[in-house]
Design a protein around this motif. Structure first.
Motif, PDB file in Angstrom:
ATOM      1  N   UNK A  18     -35.719  -0.557   7.392  1.00 54.20           N
ATOM      2  CA  UNK A  18     -36.445  -1.695   6.831  1.00 54.20           C
ATOM      3  C   UNK A  18     -37.335  -2.354   7.892  1.00 54.20           C
ATOM      4  N   UNK A  19     -38.418  -2.990   7.446  1.00 54.68           N
ATOM      5  CA  UNK A  19     -39.289  -3.700   8.396  1.00 54.68           C
ATOM      6  C   UNK A  19     -38.551  -4.791   9.168  1.00 54.68           C
ATOM      7  N   UNK A  20     -37.599  -5.454   8.523  1.00 51.18           N
ATOM      8  CA  UNK A  20     -36.836  -6.503   9.204  1.00 51.18           C
ATOM      9  C   UNK A  20     -36.021  -5.914  10.354  1.00 51.18           C
ATOM     10  N   UNK A  21     -35.372  -4.779  10.098  1.00 51.78           N
ATOM     11  CA  UNK A  21     -34.579  -4.133  11.155  1.00 51.78           C
ATOM     12  C   UNK A  21     -35.481  -3.655  12.284  1.00 51.78           C
ATOM     13  N   UNK A  22     -36.658  -3.144  11.950  1.00 46.71           N
ATOM     14  CA  UNK A  22     -37.591  -2.679  12.991  1.00 46.71           C
ATOM     15  C   UNK A  22     -38.108  -3.850  13.816  1.00 46.71           C
ATOM     16  N   UNK A  23     -38.339  -4.993  13.162  1.00 49.98           N
ATOM     17  CA  UNK A  23     -38.749  -6.192  13.898  1.00 49.98           C
ATOM     18  C   UNK A  23     -37.651  -6.640  14.849  1.00 49.98           C
ATOM     19  N   UNK A  24     -36.406  -6.552  14.406  1.00 51.88           N
ATOM     20  CA  UNK A  24     -35.265  -6.921  15.255  1.00 51.88           C
ATOM     21  C   UNK A  24     -35.173  -5.992  16.467  1.00 51.88           C
ATOM     22  N   UNK A  25     -35.403  -4.692  16.253  1.00 45.32           N
ATOM     23  CA  UNK A  25     -35.388  -3.746  17.379  1.00 45.32           C
ATOM     24  C   UNK A  25     -36.509  -4.063  18.369  1.00 45.32           C
ATOM     25  N   UNK A  26     -37.688  -4.431  17.856  1.00 44.06           N
ATOM     26  CA  UNK A  26     -38.801  -4.812  18.743  1.00 44.06           C
ATOM     27  C   UNK A  26     -38.455  -6.075  19.528  1.00 44.06           C
ATOM     28  N   UNK A  27     -37.805  -7.035  18.868  1.00 46.93           N
ATOM     29  CA  UNK A  27     -37.382  -8.260  19.565  1.00 46.93           C
ATOM     30  C   UNK A  27     -36.349  -7.932  20.641  1.00 46.93           C
ATOM     31  N   UNK A  74     -32.835  -0.186  24.674  1.00 46.83           N
ATOM     32  CA  UNK A  74     -33.540  -0.904  23.604  1.00 46.83           C
ATOM     33  C   UNK A  74     -34.821  -0.170  23.221  1.00 46.83           C
ATOM     34  N   UNK A  75     -35.565   0.314  24.211  1.00 48.13           N
ATOM     35  CA  UNK A  75     -36.782   1.079  23.917  1.00 48.13           C
ATOM     36  C   UNK A  75     -36.456   2.371  23.189  1.00 48.13           C
ATOM     37  N   UNK A  76     -35.390   3.021  23.584  1.00 51.64           N
ATOM     38  CA  UNK A  76     -34.980   4.269  22.935  1.00 51.64           C
ATOM     39  C   UNK A  76     -34.608   4.038  21.475  1.00 51.64           C
TER      40      UNK A  76
END
Length: 168
Positions: A18-27, A74-76
Motif C-alpha cells: 500500500x502507498x501508506x506502507x511505502x510512505x512509512x518505509x521512506x520515513x 531501512x534502504x534495503x
C-alpha cells in the motif's frame, strides 16, 4: 533462493504494497539517515578531542557502525517493497510491461519470493498470448512455451497461477 528472498516472505511484500506502507518505509529511511548522521558527528567529535579515552572513541565508532547498518537495512526494505508492483490472488509480483508498434506487447512477470517467472507476448489485439515459462528448479527442463488464449486478463492470471503453483 537469494539471501534477500529469504529475508522477506510473501506476506511482508503484500503488507508493504500500500502507498501508506511505502510512505512509512521512506520515513524509516529518512529517520535512519538522520540517526546515522548524528552518530557520525558524535564519532568524529569523540575521536578528535585530545585526552579522550580509547573506550569512548570505540563506543562512538560502534554506535556509528550500528546506525550505518540500520540505515542500510531501512534502504534495503524500501527498495524491496518498491520492487514488487502487483498483488495477484494474495501473492506479490514484479510486473514489467513493454508496448511495441501495432499493439504488440511483452509482459514480464516474476514472483517476489519464488524463482519461477514468465514472459508473455502478443502480436496485436485479439491475438493469441504466448508464454515462455522459466522454472530454474524444474526437474526435466527449465523453460517451456505455451499459449494462454486471447483474453489478456486470463492469460496474465494463468501465468501468475503457474508461477505460484507450478501448474497450468
Amino acid at each position: 533462493m537469494t539471501v534477500i528472498e529469504r529475508l522477506y516472505d510473501n506476506a511482508w511484500y503484500v503488507a508493504n504494497a500500500s502507498p501508506t506502507a511505502r510512505d512509512q518505509l521512506a520515513a524509516d529511511v529518512t529517520r535512519a539517515w538522520m540517526e546515522r548522521e548524528a552518530a557520525m558527528s558524535d564519532a568524529s567529535r569523540a575521536c578528535s578531542v585530545s585526552g579522550v579515552s580509547p573506550a569512548r572513541s570505540a563506543l562512538a565508532l560502534s554506535l556509528h557502525n550500528a546506525t550505518q547498518a540500520g540505515y542500510d537495512r531501512a534502504r534495503s526494505r524500501a527498495a524491496e517493497a518498491a520492487r514488487c508492483t502487483d498483488i495477484v490472488a494474495g501473492h506479490a509480483f514484479s510486473v514489467r510491461r513493454e508496448m511495441h508498434p501495432q499493439s504488440a506487447m511483452v509482459v514480464e512477470v516474476a514472483s517476489c519470493t519464488l524463482v519461477r517467472r514468465a514472459s508473455l507476448s502478443v502480436g496485436g489485439r485479439g491475438e493469441e498470448w504466448y508464454a515462455v515459462l522459466y522454472d530454474p528448479q524444474g526437474r526435466h527442463r527449465d523453460t517451456f512455451t505455451t499459449t494462454l488464449g486471447t483474453d489478456p486478463w486470463e492469460a496474465f492470471h494463468r501465468a501468475c497461477e503457474w508461477i505460484v503453483t507450478g501448474l497450468l
